[in-house]
Design a protein around this motif. Structure first.
Motif, PDB file in Angstrom:
ATOM      1  N   CYS A 247       0.819  -1.213   0.017  1.00 15.71           N
ATOM      2  CA  CYS A 247       0.197  -0.035  -0.006  1.00 15.71           C
ATOM      3  C   CYS A 247       0.849   1.189   0.081  1.00 15.71           C
ATOM      4  CB  CYS A 247      -0.990   0.119   1.293  1.00 15.71           C
ATOM      5  SG  CYS A 247      -0.043   0.013   2.778  1.00 15.71           S
ATOM      6  N   GLN A 248       2.250   1.075   0.081  1.00 18.12           N
ATOM      7  CA  GLN A 248       2.867   2.318   0.126  1.00 18.12           C
ATOM      8  C   GLN A 248       3.013   3.203   1.221  1.00 18.12           C
ATOM      9  OE1 GLN A 248       5.469   2.561  -2.348  1.00 18.12           O
ATOM     10  NE2 GLN A 248       4.814   0.469  -2.745  1.00 18.12           N
ATOM     11  N   HIS A 249       2.506   2.573   2.343  1.00 16.87           N
ATOM     12  CA  HIS A 249       2.388   3.401   3.560  1.00 16.87           C
ATOM     13  C   HIS A 249       3.614   3.431   4.367  1.00 16.87           C
ATOM     14  CE1 HIS A 249      -0.832   5.676   5.520  1.00 16.87           C
ATOM     15  NE2 HIS A 249      -0.413   5.386   6.658  1.00 16.87           N
ATOM     16  N   PRO A 250       4.007   4.444   4.857  1.00 20.04           N
ATOM     17  CA  PRO A 250       5.372   4.272   5.714  1.00 20.04           C
ATOM     18  C   PRO A 250       5.012   3.708   7.134  1.00 20.04           C
ATOM     19  CG  PRO A 250       4.364   6.520   5.715  1.00 20.04           C
ATOM     20  CD  PRO A 250       3.615   5.909   4.697  1.00 20.04           C
ATOM     21  N   HIS A 251       6.012   2.794   7.280  1.00 23.19           N
ATOM     22  CA  HIS A 251       5.741   1.919   8.600  1.00 23.19           C
ATOM     23  C   HIS A 251       6.126   2.469   9.916  1.00 23.19           C
ATOM     24  CE1 HIS A 251       5.378  -1.781  10.866  1.00 23.19           C
ATOM     25  NE2 HIS A 251       6.773  -1.618  11.248  1.00 23.19           N
ATOM     26  N   LEU A 252       5.258   2.396  10.875  1.00 27.28           N
ATOM     27  CA  LEU A 252       5.599   2.850  12.160  1.00 27.28           C
ATOM     28  C   LEU A 252       5.834   1.785  13.096  1.00 27.28           C
ATOM     29  CD1 LEU A 252       5.672   5.176  14.608  1.00 27.28           C
ATOM     30  CD2 LEU A 252       3.263   4.825  14.582  1.00 27.28           C
ATOM     31  N   ASP A 253       7.039   1.455  13.995  1.00 24.94           N
ATOM     32  CA  ASP A 253       7.172   0.414  14.935  1.00 24.94           C
ATOM     33  C   ASP A 253       6.830   1.366  16.365  1.00 24.94           C
ATOM     34  OD1 ASP A 253       8.244  -1.941  13.728  1.00 24.94           O
ATOM     35  OD2 ASP A 253      10.005  -0.966  13.194  1.00 24.94           O
ATOM     36  N   LEU A 254       6.194   0.598  17.001  1.00 24.31           N
ATOM     37  CA  LEU A 254       5.843   1.091  18.307  1.00 24.31           C
ATOM     38  C   LEU A 254       5.940  -0.036  19.502  1.00 24.31           C
ATOM     39  CD1 LEU A 254       2.317   2.774  17.618  1.00 24.31           C
ATOM     40  CD2 LEU A 254       4.617   3.969  18.113  1.00 24.31           C
ATOM     41  N   GLY A 255       6.218   0.402  20.705  1.00 25.98           N
ATOM     42  CA  GLY A 255       6.445  -0.151  21.915  1.00 25.98           C
ATOM     43  C   GLY A 255       7.672  -1.206  21.636  1.00 25.98           C
ATOM     44  N   ASP A 256       7.607  -2.535  22.215  1.00 28.97           N
ATOM     45  CA  ASP A 256       8.726  -3.391  22.221  1.00 28.97           C
ATOM     46  C   ASP A 256       9.338  -3.463  20.785  1.00 28.97           C
ATOM     47  OD1 ASP A 256      10.271  -4.759  23.976  1.00 28.97           O
ATOM     48  OD2 ASP A 256       9.976  -6.648  22.887  1.00 28.97           O
ATOM     49  N   PHE A 257       8.550  -3.153  19.594  1.00 26.90           N
ATOM     50  CA  PHE A 257       9.218  -3.243  18.161  1.00 26.90           C
ATOM     51  C   PHE A 257      10.037  -1.971  18.073  1.00 26.90           C
ATOM     52  CE2 PHE A 257       5.571  -5.974  18.312  1.00 26.90           C
ATOM     53  CZ  PHE A 257       5.999  -6.906  17.475  1.00 26.90           C
ATOM     54  N   ALA A 258       9.727  -0.833  18.880  1.00 26.32           N
ATOM     55  CA  ALA A 258      10.564   0.174  18.405  1.00 26.32           C
ATOM     56  C   ALA A 258      11.873   0.320  19.328  1.00 26.32           C
ATOM     57  CB  ALA A 258       9.760   1.484  18.921  1.00 26.32           C
ATOM     58  N   LYS A 259      12.090  -0.823  20.042  1.00 23.66           N
ATOM     59  CA  LYS A 259      13.364  -0.932  21.131  1.00 23.66           C
ATOM     60  C   LYS A 259      14.296  -2.247  20.625  1.00 23.66           C
ATOM     61  CE  LYS A 259      10.368   0.676  24.791  1.00 23.66           C
ATOM     62  NZ  LYS A 259       9.742   0.151  26.293  1.00 23.66           N
ATOM     63  N   ASN A 260      13.838  -2.743  19.582  1.00 23.72           N
ATOM     64  CA  ASN A 260      14.313  -3.866  19.065  1.00 23.72           C
ATOM     65  C   ASN A 260      14.642  -3.926  17.438  1.00 23.72           C
ATOM     66  OD1 ASN A 260      14.711  -5.917  21.419  1.00 23.72           O
ATOM     67  ND2 ASN A 260      12.951  -5.065  21.837  1.00 23.72           N
ATOM     68  N   PRO A 261      15.669  -3.359  16.846  1.00 23.18           N
ATOM     69  CA  PRO A 261      15.720  -3.322  15.394  1.00 23.18           C
ATOM     70  C   PRO A 261      15.615  -4.587  14.830  1.00 23.18           C
ATOM     71  CG  PRO A 261      17.588  -2.027  16.376  1.00 23.18           C
ATOM     72  CD  PRO A 261      16.806  -2.762  17.497  1.00 23.18           C
ATOM     73  N   HIS A 262      14.677  -4.681  13.641  1.00 27.80           N
ATOM     74  CA  HIS A 262      14.181  -5.841  12.964  1.00 27.80           C
ATOM     75  C   HIS A 262      14.136  -5.626  11.483  1.00 27.80           C
ATOM     76  CE1 HIS A 262      10.947  -3.779  14.615  1.00 27.80           C
ATOM     77  NE2 HIS A 262      10.445  -4.264  13.470  1.00 27.80           N
ATOM     78  N   LYS A 263      14.229  -6.923  10.733  1.00 29.18           N
ATOM     79  CA  LYS A 263      14.102  -6.736   9.430  1.00 29.18           C
ATOM     80  C   LYS A 263      12.533  -6.838   8.849  1.00 29.18           C
ATOM     81  CE  LYS A 263      18.568  -8.327   7.898  1.00 29.18           C
ATOM     82  NZ  LYS A 263      19.501  -9.393   7.096  1.00 29.18           N
ATOM     83  N   LYS A 264      11.926  -7.704   9.582  1.00 28.53           N
ATOM     84  CA  LYS A 264      10.661  -8.248   9.224  1.00 28.53           C
ATOM     85  C   LYS A 264       9.694  -7.170   9.751  1.00 28.53           C
ATOM     86  CE  LYS A 264       6.946 -11.732   8.333  1.00 28.53           C
ATOM     87  NZ  LYS A 264       6.679 -13.305   8.492  1.00 28.53           N
ATOM     88  N   HIS A 265       8.529  -6.516   8.867  1.00 30.63           N
ATOM     89  CA  HIS A 265       7.846  -5.461   9.566  1.00 30.63           C
ATOM     90  C   HIS A 265       6.345  -5.789   9.239  1.00 30.63           C
ATOM     91  CE1 HIS A 265      11.281  -2.877  10.598  1.00 30.63           C
ATOM     92  NE2 HIS A 265      11.763  -3.388   9.655  1.00 30.63           N
ATOM     93  N   PHE A 266       5.450  -5.177  10.092  1.00 32.58           N
ATOM     94  CA  PHE A 266       3.982  -5.336   9.830  1.00 32.58           C
ATOM     95  C   PHE A 266       3.304  -4.239   9.614  1.00 32.58           C
ATOM     96  CE2 PHE A 266      -0.234  -5.991  11.117  1.00 32.58           C
ATOM     97  CZ  PHE A 266      -0.513  -7.217  11.006  1.00 32.58           C
ATOM     98  N   CYS A 267       2.732  -4.098   8.448  1.00 33.70           N
ATOM     99  CA  CYS A 267       2.033  -2.748   8.210  1.00 33.70           C
ATOM    100  C   CYS A 267       0.774  -2.612   8.834  1.00 33.70           C
ATOM    101  CB  CYS A 267       1.779  -2.730   6.501  1.00 33.70           C
ATOM    102  SG  CYS A 267       0.857  -1.324   5.935  1.00 33.70           S
ATOM    103  N   GLY A 268       0.593  -1.624   9.664  1.00 36.08           N
ATOM    104  CA  GLY A 268      -0.476  -1.254  10.271  1.00 36.08           C
ATOM    105  C   GLY A 268      -1.560  -0.699   9.225  1.00 36.08           C
ATOM    106  N   ASN A 269      -1.569  -0.283   8.043  1.00 35.48           N
ATOM    107  CA  ASN A 269      -2.460   0.353   7.270  1.00 35.48           C
ATOM    108  C   ASN A 269      -3.213  -0.737   6.490  1.00 35.48           C
ATOM    109  OD1 ASN A 269      -3.526   2.720   5.975  1.00 35.48           O
ATOM    110  ND2 ASN A 269      -2.460   2.020   4.250  1.00 35.48           N
ATOM    111  N   CYS A 270      -2.327  -1.750   5.971  1.00 35.30           N
ATOM    112  CA  CYS A 270      -3.374  -2.779   5.263  1.00 35.30           C
ATOM    113  C   CYS A 270      -3.035  -4.182   5.871  1.00 35.30           C
ATOM    114  CB  CYS A 270      -2.827  -2.840   3.789  1.00 35.30           C
ATOM    115  SG  CYS A 270      -1.070  -3.403   3.678  1.00 35.30           S
ATOM    116  N   GLY A 271      -2.140  -4.428   6.933  1.00 36.22           N
ATOM    117  CA  GLY A 271      -2.174  -5.716   7.446  1.00 36.22           C
ATOM    118  C   GLY A 271      -1.166  -6.511   6.867  1.00 36.22           C
ATOM    119  N   VAL A 272      -0.572  -6.398   6.001  1.00 36.98           N
ATOM    120  CA  VAL A 272       0.331  -7.264   5.100  1.00 36.98           C
ATOM    121  C   VAL A 272       1.746  -7.204   6.066  1.00 36.98           C
ATOM    122  CG1 VAL A 272       2.220  -7.325   3.311  1.00 36.98           C
ATOM    123  CG2 VAL A 272      -0.147  -6.488   2.902  1.00 36.98           C
ATOM    124  N   ASP A 273       2.149  -8.685   6.389  1.00 43.79           N
ATOM    125  CA  ASP A 273       3.287  -8.946   7.297  1.00 43.79           C
ATOM    126  C   ASP A 273       4.373  -9.286   6.646  1.00 43.79           C
ATOM    127  OD1 ASP A 273       2.233 -11.263   6.571  1.00 43.79           O
ATOM    128  OD2 ASP A 273       1.763 -12.059   8.669  1.00 43.79           O
TER     129      ASP A 273
END
Length: 382
Positions: A247-273
């Motif tokens: 969906c070309q939406h910029p991703h936002l990491d929050l909570g524990d995900f914002a404290k642990n850098p990672h490669k796989k990200h979950f899109c909060g706009n369209c749900g694609v993981d």
């Protein structure tokens, strides 16, 4: 944190669930934190209005901080800001479960839909399709401050304002995190804005688009995203802005995900993981905002010295300075210990110091003050 629903014997039980990132397993996990009791029947949304507003859930920012519309439809309390708005679900398809069943994602409440409990709820015919977080009250502010950086040649500074490290006054601390803003229309001129806000909206500059996605004209700086970005900056974590490949939406990491850098990200706009960054990062739209608009990335340590033994009959508030979420001034940011001194309710000192001596002669340490502030900010709401 999110709310999980479990149906047993036609009774829906609610649990407060915490999401975390497991570096060992390299994936997200959930665990139950607290039983919330039995779910009551949903209150019909019979007083829905459309408001110019910003809305966010506890520990979450809706729409990944970059909504496509400035209008929000929901059931709003009468107050201009606070907690308690109820929003209708916005459920979109987002792939399939492992058993082949269609999986759906609620963009409003940031949770999947389509598990057995969801299907049972629909079969009961008690209000149509809604996700497990549909009745979760959210924070909101109507008519939020909207600021265009082009209007302030002297620069703007936006911070995640934290509770004090030390407060000897009778005034209570802020509850959690708010957004603090400085704005100067003229170079080296006076501030025309110096205040706290529930949230701030930054609009696209005429001189420079905010994001690569041309549909995005604004970015919301709300407490969850501002705090996550501040903590990543403070920990010197690798920051970036990952765009969803679907969906070309910029991703936002929050909570524990914002404290642990990672490669796989979950899109909060369209749900694609299945979004992957080249290297482990903490993704935040605020990173791209800062990269595009920051004119001077440097910091200077304050050379001022304060000895509070000279103010024995006064009350004080003390903070560690923190890096701005957004800084557009040509001047460098100042680092140190910020102090307010009050004499009979009148503020007589409001400045940042490189060295502060406490009333007993000990030296205050900026790093320890910041730890105290972050602990207060992350404390769950009562």
């Amino acid at each position: 944190m999110i709310i999980k629903r479990e149906i047993k014997n036609n009774v829906t039980y609610l649990y407060l669930v915490e999401e975390s990132y497991s570096p060992e397993k390299k994936r997200g996990e959930t665990k139950k934190i607290k039983a919330l009791g039995v779910e009551e029947a949903a209150t019909p949304l019979n007083s829905i209005t459309e408001e110019f507003a910003v809305v966010w859930a506890e520990g979450r920012t809706l729409g990944n901080a970059v909504p496509f519309s400035e209008r929000v439809i929901g059931q709003f309390p009468e107050a201009e800001s606070g907690n308690g708005v109820i929003l209708p679900c916005d459920i979109v398809p987002c792939g399939k479960f492992r058993n082949g069943a269609q999986r759906w994602w609620c963009r409003t409440h940031q949770v999947h839909w389509g598990i057995k409990a969801d299907l049972q709820q629909v079969a009961q015919g008690d209000g149509g399709i809604r996700c497990s977080n549909a009745t979760q009250p959210m924070h909101y502010t109507k008519n939020p401050l909207v600021i265009n950086p082009d209007d302030y040649a002297g620069g703007i500074g936006i911070w995640a304002a934290l509770p004090t490290a030390i407060n000897t006054t009778d005034e209570p601390d802020i509850d959690g995190v708010v957004i603090h803003l400085h704005a100067r229309p003229q170079l080296q001129g006076k501030k025309t804005i110096d205040a706290n806000f529930p949230a701030v909206v930054v609009t696209s500059c005429d001189s420079l688009p905010l994001f690569g996605n041309a549909l995005i004209k604004r970015v919301v700086i709300a407490p969850p995203s501002a705090l996550a970005y501040l903590e990543a900056l403070n920990s010197n974590l690798p920051l970036g802005t990952l765009y969803c490949h679907t969906c070309q939406h910029p991703h936002l990491d929050l909570g524990d995900f914002a404290k642990n850098p990672h490669k796989k990200h979950f899109c909060g706009n369209c749900g694609v993981d299945s979004n992957w960054s080249k290297e482990p990062i903490v993704s935040s739209p605020l990173s791209e905002l800062a990269n595009k608009l920051t004119k001077n990335p440097d910091f200077v340590d304050s050379d001022r010295i304060l000895d509070l033994r000279d103010y024995q009959n006064c009350q004080v508030k003390v903070w560690s300075s923190t890096p701005a979420v957004l800084w557009t001034s040509h001047l460098p940011q100042e680092a140190g210990i910020h102090v307010h001194i009050y004499q009979e309710k009148r503020k007589i000192v409001d400045d940042t110091f490189g060295q502060v001596t406490w009333f007993d002669g000990s030296q205050l340490e900026r790093d320890k003050l910041l730890v105290t502030m972050l602990d207060k900010a992350n404390k769950p709401a009562a």
